[in-house]
Design an enzyme around this catalytic site. Structure first.
Site, PDB file in Angstrom:
ATOM      1  N   GLN A  48     -30.115 -52.952  20.459  1.00 13.90           N
ATOM      2  CA  GLN A  48     -30.422 -52.456  21.814  1.00 13.90           C
ATOM      3  C   GLN A  48     -29.916 -53.451  22.867  1.00 13.90           C
ATOM      4  OE1 GLN A  48     -34.671 -51.710  21.161  1.00 13.90           O
ATOM      5  NE2 GLN A  48     -34.813 -53.667  20.099  1.00 13.90           N
ATOM      6  N   THR A  58     -40.799 -49.011  21.366  1.00 12.63           N
ATOM      7  CA  THR A  58     -40.103 -48.545  22.559  1.00 12.63           C
ATOM      8  C   THR A  58     -40.330 -47.031  22.653  1.00 12.63           C
ATOM      9  OG1 THR A  58     -38.220 -48.430  21.051  1.00 12.63           O
ATOM     10  CG2 THR A  58     -38.258 -50.263  22.615  1.00 12.63           C
ATOM     11  N   ASP A  95     -37.154 -52.331   9.801  1.00  8.59           N
ATOM     12  CA  ASP A  95     -37.434 -51.055  10.471  1.00  8.59           C
ATOM     13  C   ASP A  95     -38.843 -50.630  10.059  1.00  8.59           C
ATOM     14  OD1 ASP A  95     -35.492 -48.020  10.950  1.00  8.59           O
ATOM     15  OD2 ASP A  95     -37.640 -48.399  11.250  1.00  8.59           O
ATOM     16  N   HIS A 144     -51.683 -54.561  26.661  1.00 10.41           N
ATOM     17  CA  HIS A 144     -51.962 -55.250  25.393  1.00 10.41           C
ATOM     18  C   HIS A 144     -53.461 -55.268  25.090  1.00 10.41           C
ATOM     19  CE1 HIS A 144     -47.860 -57.162  26.142  1.00 10.41           C
ATOM     20  NE2 HIS A 144     -47.735 -56.314  25.136  1.00 10.41           N
ATOM     21  N   PRO A 202     -33.731 -47.033  18.362  1.00  7.31           N
ATOM     22  CA  PRO A 202     -34.409 -47.419  17.114  1.00  7.31           C
ATOM     23  C   PRO A 202     -35.874 -46.961  17.071  1.00  7.31           C
ATOM     24  CG  PRO A 202     -33.958 -49.361  18.484  1.00  7.31           C
ATOM     25  CD  PRO A 202     -33.229 -48.217  19.107  1.00  7.31           C
ATOM     26  N   ASP A 222     -46.533 -50.417  18.534  1.00  6.07           N
ATOM     27  CA  ASP A 222     -46.157 -50.799  19.898  1.00  6.07           C
ATOM     28  C   ASP A 222     -44.643 -50.698  20.009  1.00  6.07           C
ATOM     29  OD1 ASP A 222     -45.950 -53.964  21.684  1.00  6.07           O
ATOM     30  OD2 ASP A 222     -45.948 -51.891  22.417  1.00  6.07           O
ATOM     31  N   ASP A 282     -42.443 -58.666  21.830  1.00  6.94           N
ATOM     32  CA  ASP A 282     -42.728 -59.684  22.852  1.00  6.94           C
ATOM     33  C   ASP A 282     -43.923 -60.557  22.468  1.00  6.94           C
ATOM     34  OD1 ASP A 282     -43.622 -56.723  24.126  1.00  6.94           O
ATOM     35  OD2 ASP A 282     -45.208 -58.218  23.927  1.00  6.94           O
TER      36      ASP A 282
HETATM   37  N1  SAM Z   1     -44.966 -52.096  25.426  1.00  7.07           N
HETATM   38  C1  SAM Z   1     -43.620 -51.547  25.408  1.00  7.07           C
HETATM   39  C2  SAM Z   1     -43.639 -50.076  25.733  1.00  7.07           C
HETATM   40  O1  SAM Z   1     -44.726 -49.526  25.784  1.00  7.07           O
HETATM   41  O2  SAM Z   1     -42.558 -49.534  25.923  1.00  7.07           O
HETATM   42  C3  SAM Z   1     -42.983 -51.817  24.076  1.00  7.07           C
HETATM   43  C4  SAM Z   1     -43.039 -53.281  23.751  1.00  7.07           C
HETATM   44  S1  SAM Z   1     -42.074 -53.930  22.475  1.00  7.07           S
HETATM   45  C5  SAM Z   1     -40.839 -54.758  23.388  1.00  7.07           C
HETATM   46  C6  SAM Z   1     -41.232 -52.563  21.717  1.00  7.07           C
HETATM   47  C7  SAM Z   1     -40.596 -53.088  20.448  1.00  7.07           C
HETATM   48  O3  SAM Z   1     -40.365 -52.044  19.497  1.00  7.07           O
HETATM   49  C8  SAM Z   1     -39.222 -53.725  20.679  1.00  7.07           C
HETATM   50  O4  SAM Z   1     -39.320 -55.105  20.386  1.00  7.07           O
HETATM   51  C9  SAM Z   1     -38.281 -52.995  19.710  1.00  7.07           C
HETATM   52  O5  SAM Z   1     -37.309 -53.848  19.138  1.00  7.07           O
HETATM   53  C10 SAM Z   1     -39.279 -52.494  18.679  1.00  7.07           C
HETATM   54  N2  SAM Z   1     -38.806 -51.380  17.846  1.00  7.07           N
HETATM   55  C11 SAM Z   1     -38.109 -50.290  18.242  1.00  7.07           C
HETATM   56  N3  SAM Z   1     -37.843 -49.496  17.163  1.00  7.07           N
HETATM   57  C12 SAM Z   1     -38.407 -50.086  16.087  1.00  7.07           C
HETATM   58  C13 SAM Z   1     -38.491 -49.742  14.691  1.00  7.07           C
HETATM   59  N4  SAM Z   1     -37.944 -48.615  14.211  1.00  7.07           N
HETATM   60  N5  SAM Z   1     -39.166 -50.579  13.854  1.00  7.07           N
HETATM   61  C14 SAM Z   1     -39.748 -51.714  14.339  1.00  7.07           C
HETATM   62  N6  SAM Z   1     -39.684 -52.110  15.640  1.00  7.07           N
HETATM   63  C15 SAM Z   1     -39.028 -51.291  16.508  1.00  7.07           C
END
Ligand code: SAM
Length: 281
Positions: free
Chosen positions: A30, A157, A137, A61, A162, A155, A85
């Site tokens: 990303q 995206t 993943d 959080h 992804p 939590d 994060d």
């Molecule tokens: N609080 C934020 C929101 O509500 O949009 C999201 C916070 S956190 C940054 C989201 C995390 O999900 C990212 O670090 C991203 O890399 C991760 N992520 C996305 N797809 C994923 C997957 N398939 N497996 C594990 N982590 C994933």
């Protein structure tokens, strides 16, 4: 002055002034950006969507962690999907009775950048001996693991890129498989005023898997558009209906200091506006 314009919606978007660009990189998964905004502090975006800011991260959080953990009351093992994060991990580890917290994040770059540029989010949580960090993943982890969890917190995206797999029935069904009998799953489920279809889709995909499937909410200022919802799944309806006195004593015993969560807010957060209730029928 440079500005960041969020690209989550076509017709409406929010714009933040970029007072200082701190980091920008296309990771394997990303487009990661971290910049400073005078009012919001440091801001992280992924693929043009605001993920977290120093100013308001505590709301999201605290509500994503303390609602399921105080409702459960006896959790020992927690699984976090996403959460790169470190904010969710930080709040989860405040529950001293927890024995093991596994965090499965697909993009190691997010963790590394958050440690460097958003140190207050994880505040040392990544080094906690109870925490194990897995770079994978989330959908593959929940399919392959033979571990069991009392609470699962997704939590992720938004369901683009992804994160999309984390909103599928397959993911919810796999999570159900690795939850204990009275375990609880909560997931980030978007801002219903703009993403009502996401909430309806989650009901369609999760509703048949759990005896008690509903949503609770909190207003997170930088998740633009009013309240955001968290999906809730559990086979023990009693967990969601815990009485206030019990929540208050669990909260007091935990000695956790919060800036948003209170037991009264916990209970109130499950009250949903009519337009959402109608959409879920
Ligand atoms: N609080 C934020 C929101 O509500 O949009 C999201 C916070 S956190 C940054 C989201 C995390 O999900 C990212 O670090 C991203 O890399 C991760 N992520 C996305 N797809 C994923 C997957 N398939 N497996 C594990 N982590 C994933």
């Amino acid at each position: 002055m440079k500005k960041f314009q969020e690209t989550l919606y076509d017709a409406v978007s929010q714009t933040l002034r970029i007072d200082e660009m701190l980091f920008e990189q296309k990771t394997e998964f990303q487009h990661l950006m971290i910049f400073r905004n005078e009012f919001l502090g440091r801001v992280m975006t992924l693929d043009g969507v605001i993920q977290t800011t120093e100013k308001d991260e505590f709301i999201y959080h605290e509500m994503m962690v303390h609602v399921p953990l105080f409702a459960h009351g006896n959790a020992r093992k927690v699984l976090i999907i996403g959460g790169g994060d470190g904010g969710i991990l930080r709040e989860v580890l405040k529950h001293s009775a927890l024995q093991q917290v596994t965090m499965v994040e697909i993009d190691g770059e997010v963790i590394e950048m958050a440690k460097q540029y958003l140190p207050g989010h994880s505040a040392g949580a990544f080094e906690d001996p109870r925490a194990s960090i897995v770079i994978a993943d989330g959908i593959e982890f929940v399919r392959d693991t033979d571990l069991r969890f009392d609470v699962i917190i997704s939590d992720s995206t938004d369901p683009i890129g992804p994160g999309e797999v984390l909103f599928t029935e397959q993911f919810y069904a796999q999570c159900k498989q690795i939850l204990t009998a009275d375990g609880i799953i909560v997931t980030q489920n978007g801002v219903p005023f703009f993403q009502l279809d996401e909430l309806i889709t989650t009901r369609q995909r999760m509703g048949g898997l759990f005896t008690d499937q509903t949503f609770y909410s909190a207003a997170v200022p930088t998740y633009y558009g009013g309240i955001m919802t968290f999906a809730w799944g559990c086979d023990d309806p009693g967990k969601r209906l815990i009485d206030l006195a019990t929540l208050q004593s669990r909260f007091a015993e935990s000695r956790i200091q919060t800036r948003y969560y209170t037991p009264q807010l916990h209970q109130a957060s499950f009250a949903l506006p009519q337009y959402i209730q109608h959409a879920l029928r």
